[in-house]
Scaffold this active site. Sequence first.
Site, PDB file in Angstrom:
ATOM      1  N   ASN A  12       0.919  -1.025  -0.053  1.00  0.00           N
ATOM      2  CA  ASN A  12      -0.168  -0.100   0.059  1.00  0.00           C
ATOM      3  C   ASN A  12       0.928   1.398   0.100  1.00  0.00           C
ATOM      4  O   ASN A  12       1.375   1.687   1.296  1.00  0.00           O
ATOM      5  CB  ASN A  12      -0.921  -0.109   1.424  1.00  0.00           C
ATOM      6  CG  ASN A  12      -1.747   1.278   1.420  1.00  0.00           C
ATOM      7  OD1 ASN A  12      -1.866   2.051   0.248  1.00  0.00           O
ATOM      8  ND2 ASN A  12      -2.394   1.268   2.477  1.00  0.00           N
ATOM      9  N   LYS A  14       0.159   4.311  -0.228  1.00  0.00           N
ATOM     10  CA  LYS A  14      -0.536   5.348   0.113  1.00  0.00           C
ATOM     11  C   LYS A  14      -0.127   6.375  -0.842  1.00  0.00           C
ATOM     12  O   LYS A  14      -0.166   6.232  -1.961  1.00  0.00           O
ATOM     13  CB  LYS A  14      -0.115   5.569   1.488  1.00  0.00           C
ATOM     14  CG  LYS A  14      -0.421   4.598   2.467  1.00  0.00           C
ATOM     15  CD  LYS A  14      -0.272   4.698   3.795  1.00  0.00           C
ATOM     16  CE  LYS A  14      -0.528   3.339   4.880  1.00  0.00           C
ATOM     17  NZ  LYS A  14      -0.511   3.667   6.102  1.00  0.00           N
ATOM     18  N   HIS A  99      -9.863   1.305   4.536  1.00  0.00           N
ATOM     19  CA  HIS A  99      -8.543   1.519   5.284  1.00  0.00           C
ATOM     20  C   HIS A  99      -9.024   2.524   6.352  1.00  0.00           C
ATOM     21  O   HIS A  99      -9.638   3.500   6.223  1.00  0.00           O
ATOM     22  CB  HIS A  99      -7.477   2.039   4.293  1.00  0.00           C
ATOM     23  CG  HIS A  99      -6.253   2.080   5.264  1.00  0.00           C
ATOM     24  ND1 HIS A  99      -5.718   3.172   5.955  1.00  0.00           N
ATOM     25  CD2 HIS A  99      -5.166   1.169   4.842  1.00  0.00           C
ATOM     26  CE1 HIS A  99      -4.770   2.641   6.334  1.00  0.00           C
ATOM     27  NE2 HIS A  99      -4.054   1.715   5.921  1.00  0.00           N
ATOM     28  N   GLU A 101      -7.276   4.764   7.513  1.00  0.00           N
ATOM     29  CA  GLU A 101      -7.101   6.426   7.159  1.00  0.00           C
ATOM     30  C   GLU A 101      -8.332   7.032   6.532  1.00  0.00           C
ATOM     31  O   GLU A 101      -8.430   8.042   6.754  1.00  0.00           O
ATOM     32  CB  GLU A 101      -5.610   6.438   6.357  1.00  0.00           C
ATOM     33  CG  GLU A 101      -4.669   6.209   7.668  1.00  0.00           C
ATOM     34  CD  GLU A 101      -3.373   5.725   6.560  1.00  0.00           C
ATOM     35  OE1 GLU A 101      -3.532   5.650   5.275  1.00  0.00           O
ATOM     36  OE2 GLU A 101      -2.372   5.220   7.405  1.00  0.00           O
ATOM     37  N   GLU A 171      -5.821  -4.605  10.722  1.00  0.00           N
ATOM     38  CA  GLU A 171      -4.918  -3.540  11.034  1.00  0.00           C
ATOM     39  C   GLU A 171      -5.096  -3.011  12.046  1.00  0.00           C
ATOM     40  O   GLU A 171      -5.972  -1.766  12.340  1.00  0.00           O
ATOM     41  CB  GLU A 171      -4.662  -2.531   9.440  1.00  0.00           C
ATOM     42  CG  GLU A 171      -4.273  -3.172   8.204  1.00  0.00           C
ATOM     43  CD  GLU A 171      -3.874  -2.096   7.549  1.00  0.00           C
ATOM     44  OE1 GLU A 171      -2.845  -2.426   7.082  1.00  0.00           O
ATOM     45  OE2 GLU A 171      -4.488  -1.274   7.252  1.00  0.00           O
ATOM     46  N   GLY A 177       2.096   2.718  11.003  1.00  0.00           N
ATOM     47  CA  GLY A 177       2.893   3.673  10.894  1.00  0.00           C
ATOM     48  C   GLY A 177       3.544   4.327  11.995  1.00  0.00           C
ATOM     49  O   GLY A 177       4.223   5.123  11.938  1.00  0.00           O
ATOM     50  N   SER A 216       2.758  -1.894  10.552  1.00  0.00           N
ATOM     51  CA  SER A 216       4.247  -1.689  10.930  1.00  0.00           C
ATOM     52  C   SER A 216       4.931  -3.189  10.720  1.00  0.00           C
ATOM     53  O   SER A 216       5.940  -3.557  11.536  1.00  0.00           O
ATOM     54  CB  SER A 216       4.717  -1.202  12.411  1.00  0.00           C
ATOM     55  OG  SER A 216       4.073   0.168  12.642  1.00  0.00           O
TER      56      SER A 216
HETATM   57  P1  PGA Z   1       2.293   0.417   7.776  1.00  0.00           P
HETATM   58  O1  PGA Z   1       0.972   0.891   7.154  1.00  0.00           O
HETATM   59  O2  PGA Z   1       2.929  -0.774   7.311  1.00  0.00           O
HETATM   60  O3  PGA Z   1       3.333   1.757   7.414  1.00  0.00           O
HETATM   61  O4  PGA Z   1       2.122   0.558   9.300  1.00  0.00           O
HETATM   62  C1  PGA Z   1      -0.033  -0.365   6.921  1.00  0.00           C
HETATM   63  C2  PGA Z   1      -1.245   0.257   6.429  1.00  0.00           C
HETATM   64  O5  PGA Z   1      -1.756   1.162   6.607  1.00  0.00           O
HETATM   65  O6  PGA Z   1      -1.798  -0.553   5.381  1.00  0.00           O
END
Ligand code: PGA
Length: 255
Positions: A12, A14, A99, A101, A171, A177, A216
């Site tokens: 991903n 983003k 997601h 976000e 998640e 993140g 992460s």
């Molecule tokens: P990350 O993000 O690996 O940077 O923690 C995962 C995601 O949001 O899909």
Amino acid sequence: MTQERQNLIVANWKMNGAFEMANSLLEEVLNGTRQFKSPSIVICPPFVYLQHVAQLIESNSSVSLGAQNCSEHSAGAYTGEVSSNMLKDVGCQYVICGHSERRQYNGETDEDVAQKAISIIDRQLTPIVCVGETLNERQSGKTDLVIERQIDSILEHCEKQLVDRITIAYEPIWAIGTGRSATPEQAQEVHHLIRNRIATLSQSAADGCRILYGGSVTGENAAEVLGQIDVDGCLVGGASLKAAQFIEICRAAQR
Ligand code: PGA
């Protein structure tokens, strides 16, 4: 019941990327994973780079294209939106939906996420439906409740015969993140809960459903989480932008 489920590793990106970055990152990833027989890999760049990435991965059968979001509507006056039809047109096979976000910054509700998942399935694409709890919810013992609510909302909208077309990504929001991954045991516990919940509608869909872990994931911690019985791959954010890290995650996911 144990069942052979091929691992799936999803990148991903983003809102990161540029033509140059896509070229160099993908060249390294494709070269570095070419000799792996598994896992299946999905690259999810921002919309504007989808077609470019589609061309770059064209000849590689183990790498597919995915989008990070889509509209629940099929067409019409929805300025700035992109439909699942359009995503199919440019070669997507997967679409991330719900997601955290997007739930957080764009106000997407369980209902919106379910509608998106249905529209993605309708176009014969695979939705990667994201679920996860906040730190506050975990600390107050509400993890199971939140996950069940998010999963049930999808199951309520999905006819029984379509449930096996869904991929789920667990998640935990506090792990995204932050560099603070869930422990393999924490991940397994929630993945097991998700599989059991799907089994209330269809045991065969539950057995076949891929449940990915995200939050992460790095080259260093991937093997441990992937070693859990109900973990069938990873949704990778930050580490998917670093070729060496992403290749390590794919190496750990070989079966
Ligand atoms: P990350 O993000 O690996 O940077 O923690 C995962 C995601 O949001 O899909």
